[in-house]
Design a protein around this motif. Structure first.
Motif, short mmCIF file in Angstrom:
data_model
loop_
_atom_site.label_atom_id
_atom_site.label_comp_id
_atom_site.label_asym_id
_atom_site.label_seq_id
_atom_site.Cartn_x
_atom_site.Cartn_y
_atom_site.Cartn_z
N ASN A 49 0.81 -1.21 0.00
CA ASN A 49 0.00 0.00 0.00
C ASN A 49 0.85 1.27 0.00
O ASN A 49 0.39 2.32 -0.41
CB ASN A 49 -0.94 0.01 1.20
N VAL A 50 2.09 1.15 0.49
CA VAL A 50 3.01 2.29 0.36
C VAL A 50 3.22 2.63 -1.11
O VAL A 50 3.18 3.80 -1.52
CB VAL A 50 4.36 1.97 1.04
N PHE A 51 3.43 1.60 -1.93
CA PHE A 51 3.72 1.81 -3.35
C PHE A 51 2.46 1.95 -4.21
O PHE A 51 2.50 2.55 -5.28
CB PHE A 51 4.57 0.66 -3.89
N THR A 299 4.06 -1.18 16.59
CA THR A 299 3.42 0.09 16.91
C THR A 299 3.67 1.11 15.80
O THR A 299 2.76 1.87 15.43
CB THR A 299 3.95 0.64 18.25
N ASN A 300 4.89 1.15 15.29
CA ASN A 300 5.18 2.03 14.15
C ASN A 300 4.35 1.66 12.93
O ASN A 300 3.86 2.53 12.20
CB ASN A 300 6.67 1.96 13.81
N THR A 301 4.19 0.36 12.71
CA THR A 301 3.38 -0.09 11.57
C THR A 301 1.94 0.38 11.73
O THR A 301 1.32 0.87 10.77
CB THR A 301 3.41 -1.63 11.46
N GLU A 302 1.39 0.22 12.93
CA GLU A 302 0.01 0.65 13.18
C GLU A 302 -0.12 2.17 13.03
O GLU A 302 -1.11 2.66 12.47
CB GLU A 302 -0.41 0.23 14.58
N ALA A 303 0.88 2.90 13.52
CA ALA A 303 0.84 4.36 13.41
C ALA A 303 0.89 4.80 11.96
O ALA A 303 0.19 5.73 11.55
CB ALA A 303 1.99 4.97 14.20
N TYR A 304 1.72 4.11 11.17
CA TYR A 304 1.80 4.46 9.75
C TYR A 304 0.48 4.15 9.05
O TYR A 304 -0.01 4.94 8.23
CB TYR A 304 2.93 3.70 9.07
N GLU A 305 -0.10 3.00 9.36
CA GLU A 305 -1.36 2.61 8.72
C GLU A 305 -2.47 3.59 9.06
O GLU A 305 -3.33 3.87 8.23
CB GLU A 305 -1.74 1.19 9.15
N ALA A 306 -2.43 4.13 10.27
CA ALA A 306 -3.46 5.08 10.68
C ALA A 306 -3.27 6.44 10.01
O ALA A 306 -4.24 7.06 9.56
CB ALA A 306 -3.45 5.24 12.19
N GLN A 308 -0.96 7.03 7.41
CA GLN A 308 -0.46 6.89 6.05
C GLN A 308 0.70 7.84 5.79
O GLN A 308 0.84 8.41 4.71
CB GLN A 308 -1.59 7.10 5.03
N SER A 309 1.53 7.98 6.82
CA SER A 309 2.70 8.85 6.74
C SER A 309 3.74 8.38 7.74
O SER A 309 3.39 7.94 8.85
CB SER A 309 2.31 10.29 7.03
#
Length: 468
Positions: A49-51, A299-306, A308-309
């Motif tokens: 989803n990043v790409f 936690t970083n993964t969840e924060a990024y998913e929330a 999207q940055s």
């Protein structure tokens, strides 16, 4: 140096060996290893989803994002079934591995640990949603459905209350420490009762699967009730769930301590010390590295998913940061040693070992180098071996803390080549990839003088043999 090595062998090595083989620490390590497929599949979904979504959105390619919407949605579902519920998966894995280490029914151990964790979670929910730009018609429609709602200014506030919820905040990274503690306690209750024979015994003629299931009933009931009682007492008399207490007073402080530069340097240094004595450093320290730094990664993964940055991720250093910046080519960054040998070494034995180890070194497997040179218990190489990973980790840490490269938030297989691993782990940051390659160059600079010095040692040895 020989006296130091002898002292370490006599006093440090036995303690390290006991730590590395301690039953419960091994079970915790294996539990984290066991959830790796879930961690990886969730990370793949986030990375895709990043790409497919995040980078194209930044570049203004909205049409591409719309085209990829079905895949983006599927990736979201995959994340929801993996990273978002990682504590639920881990507690089962922990119970399974603890029971297995005691040679009792591991499947029942995993199920009992899972149930024990669930009974400690809050079961009620109270959410307040504020929806902008709504009319009175929306309010009337919701009221007819029995939903408590009111208009405040230009927003429609919806109050959703009920029983039977499991919040994602408890099932994800925030629940990992609770899963570890409750899963361990309940599993040990189950194991001890099983070993003492406090079970329902059926005749030998009963099928084995049925016999095992019945044998686990009494230990399982006691273990689950103990967990449920602890959860009830915590909420009733302390006003907080067990998870909230553990999160506030154990998990957050430990994660906070792990984020200091000294903690990162100490961990990388200890990995090298264990390896120098022939012990697999990452495996010995796995309960710490996975128990502390893996929750930081999730936690970083969840924060990024929330969001999207990657702009405001909570943790600077995670489990994959070690692989990305201080273990390229394996512990000690021996890929740099291989390069230095190819350029500067005049020793046939070193070049032969380097040729054999190079293909695997590209994918961070360095046992041929560690045991072939050898580096284990070799005082000649102890200085670069011990100092290189802490130096490279410091460089990457300072670059991340300064905001030059983003923190890692994607779990990437440790076999990814240098640069590629850091690039993917940071969601496509080419600066992170360059930082990893720069660290490889720094390691090469430090390894090279010792490779050149080894040539002189080899020359002196030959001259001594000729005189003899």
């Amino acid at each position: 140096m020989n006296k130091f090595t002898q002292w370490m062998e006599q006093h440090f090595l036995p303690v390290a060996a006991k730590i590395g083989s301690q039953r419960h620490l091994v079970a915790i390590r294996d539990a984290f290893i066991g959830i790796m497929p879930i961690t990886m599949v969730g990370s793949v979904a986030v990375l895709l989803n990043v790409f497919f979504r995040d980078l194209p959105t930044e570049w203004g390619a909205t049409s591409f994002v719309e085209t990829m919407a079905p895949i983006i949605g599927i990736n979201g579902n995959v994340w929801f079934g993996s990273i978002a519920i990682i504590a639920l998966v881990f507690v089962f894995s922990l119970g399974y591995n603890i029971a297995k280490s005691y040679d009792v029914n591991p499947l029942a151990g995993g199920i009992i640990a899972f149930s024990s964790f669930i009974v400690t979670l809050p079961q009620t929910a109270n959410f307040l949603y504020a929806l902008p730009g709504v009319s009175i018609d929306n309010l009337d429609a919701l009221t007819e459905l029995g939903v408590q709602a009111q208009i405040v200014g230009e927003n429609l506030n919806i109050d959703v209350s009920g029983w039977g919820y499991i919040g994602l905040s408890y099932a994800g990274a925030s629940g990992l420490f609770t899963a570890l503690i409750i899963g361990f306690i309940s599993s040990m209750i189950y194991v001890k009762l099983m070993l003492k024979g406090i079970t329902i015994k059926l005749p030998d003629s009963v099928p084995s699967a049925v016999n095992k299931a019945f044998a686990a009933i009494i230990p399982g009931i006691i273990a689950v009730y103990v967990a449920a009682t602890l959860g009830y007492l915590s909420v009733t008399y302390l006003g907080f769930s067990i998870n909230d207490l553990i999160l506030e007073y154990i998990q957050k402080p430990l994660l906070g301590l792990s984020q200091g530069l000294f903690s990162v340097i100490l961990t990388t240094f200890l990995i090298q010390v264990f390896w120098f004595f022939g012990l697999h450093g990452p495996n010995v320290l796995a309960p710490i590295m996975d128990g502390v730094y893996l929750p930081a990664l999730v936690t970083n993964t969840e924060a990024y998913e929330a969001a999207q940055s990657a702009a405001d991720l909570p943790y600077i250093w995670t489990r994959v940061s070690f692989d990305a910046y201080s273990q390229m080519g394996g512990s000690g960054i021996t890929l740099a040693l291989i390069i230095a040998i190819f350029i500067f070494s005049k020793r046939k034995d070193s070049k032969t070992i380097a040729k054999l180890g190079a293909p695997m070194g590209l994918f961070n497997i360095n046992e041929p180098i560690v045991f072939g040179m050898p580096i284990v218990l070799n005082p000649f190489y102890i200085i670069p071996w011990l100092i290189i990973p802490p130096i490279t980790a410091t460089i990457a840490y300072l670059l991340t803390a300064a905001g030059i490269i983003p923190p890692t938030f994607v779990a990437v297989p440790w076999v990814m080549p240098v640069g590629v691993l850091a690039y993917l782990a940071t969601g496509g940051s080419w600066l992170a990839g360059l930082a990893s390659i720069f660290n490889l160059f720094i390691s090469f600079v430090i390894w090279s003088p010792f490779v050149i010095l080894a040539n002189r040692v080899n020359k002196v040895d030959k001259e001594d043999k000729q005189i003899a």
